[in-house]
Write an enzyme that holds these catalytic residues in place. Structure first.
Site: not given
Ligand SMILES: Cc1ncc(COP(=O)(O)O)c(C=O)c1O
Length: 373
Positions: A266, A39
């Protein structure tokens, strides 16, 4: 000519997948049927390529989460059984017939809905019924078992091939919860099998339970994560020699010296404590590198670990490569995988990111091209 311009790529080693399949096979009695869980695009590894490779190893049963995943595999030409583990999931049940998908039914209402649908069908489509023995997710509760049998009696055209459950804590060192789930399931199974001799198949084990040797003769098993080379739990590392299937690689696209006291990325969460050589690699959280590895994780360069400096950005990450000699532009950087004697496995990245290897694999985004080896 390669179609990808950016040097960030994912290599999928199908031989490793085959080796892991064989190891799983060796851990279960010879008559046990293995249902390969592929899956979520085979946990991010590429469902079509993985299914085809597993088919060559002898896999004939596959598990997906959604109808769409099943259709994609069927359209690729995959034969064998494809189980849709998420349930009926659709208002148009004819889709299961059209693509020869095997539904799992997890609620008495789903059994009744399926019963109504198959009433008009000439061909019988086998289904598996899921019991919730402690997962607290999909599945009929143990107290619904009698009701299930009544609903089945009213819907004689529902062909139940198998009964199964999913373990919630099989990876944990304390196995008492698993033991209780197994006990509950065994009671249900014996009751259902006694009332419905046509039901012949049952399955419980995921990778963790399989690796703990819980597969018994006559069962099916549903391994997922171990096929991709990750251990469900560190305690199981000795139980098999699993080979990581996915490697994540990139190359340096910028290399600069910064003076002491410079701030990187950042928020300035990394400040150079000396004159530092900082490399930029084109991989970020949009590729699936979790932002939580900022200032925590490492990558491999010239066979050495180099720390991630500052925050992971959307498309870029900085590395402090000051301690590695001879670094040059375009040098290969391994984000996940092996380089020389060093290796970073998904489990380690998951630890930095406070998650599990499953999420690391599934999170590697579609913009990272997969190359199959
Ligand atoms: C119903 C079901 N069976 C089997 C598996 C495979 O589990 P694992 O990847 O831990 O082996 C999963 C995965 O989540 C699942 O949802």
């Amino acid at each position: 000519m390669s179609l990808n311009h950016r040097p960030t790529i994912c290599e999928i080693n199908l031989k490793a997948l085959g080796s892991n399949w064989k190891q799983a096979r060796q851990k279960v009695p010879p008559d046990v049927t293995m249902l390969a869980i592929i899956k979520a695009n085979a946990y991010g590894h590429g469902a079509i390529a993985c299914a085809k490779a597993l088919w060559k190893c002898g896999a004939r049963h596959f598990g997906v989460a959604t109808i769409e995943e099943g259709i994609e595999l069927r359209k690729s030409g995959l034969k064998g059984t494809i189980f849709v583990l998420g349930g009926l999931l659709s208002k148009k049940l004819a889709v299961f017939e059209a693509y020869k998908l095997t539904p799992i039914l997890h609620h008495p209402d789903e059994v009744a809905r399926w019963g109504k649908f198959v009433l008009k069908r000439s061909k019988k489509i086998p289904v598996h019924i899921k019991m919730d023995t402690g997962m607290g997710r999909l599945g009929l509760l143990p107290e619904d078992t009698k009701h299930l049998l009544q609903v089945l009696a009213k819907n004689p055209k529902v062909k139940v091939e198998g009964l199964f459950t999913h373990l919630a804590r099989a990876d944990e060192p304390d196995q008492s919860f698993t033991e209780s789930q197994l006990k509950i399931f065994e009671e249900i199974r014996q009751f259902v099998f006694s009332q419905r001799p046509d039901v012949k198949v049952y399955h419980v084990c995921n990778s963790a339970a399989l690796m703990d040797g819980r597969a018994m003769s006559g069962m099916w098993v549903r391994p997922g994560i171990m096929l991709y080379g990750a251990y469900p739990n560190p305690r199981q590392q000795k139980a098999a020699d699993l080979l990581p299937v996915m490697s994540l690689k990139t190359r340096i696209i910028s290399l600069k010296k910064y003076p002491m006291g410079s701030s990187i990325s950042y928020g300035g969460t990394f400040r150079t404590e000396r004159e530092s050589l900082i490399a930029v690699v084109p991989i970020g959280y949009a590729d699936g590198l979790p932002r939580l590895v900022s200032n925590r994780g490492s990558m491999l360069l010239k066979g050495k670990r180099v720390p991630i400096a500052g925050r992971v950005c959307m498309d870029l990450t900085m590395l402090d490569v000051t301690d590695v000699s001879g670094v040059a532009m375009e040098d290969e950087v391994v984000v996940m995988g092996r380089q020389g004697a060093e290796e970073i496995r998904a489990e380690e990245i998951a630890k930095w990111a406070e998650t599990i290897s499953y999420e690391i694999f599934c999170g590697i985004s579609a913009r990272v091209p997969r190359f199959y080896l």
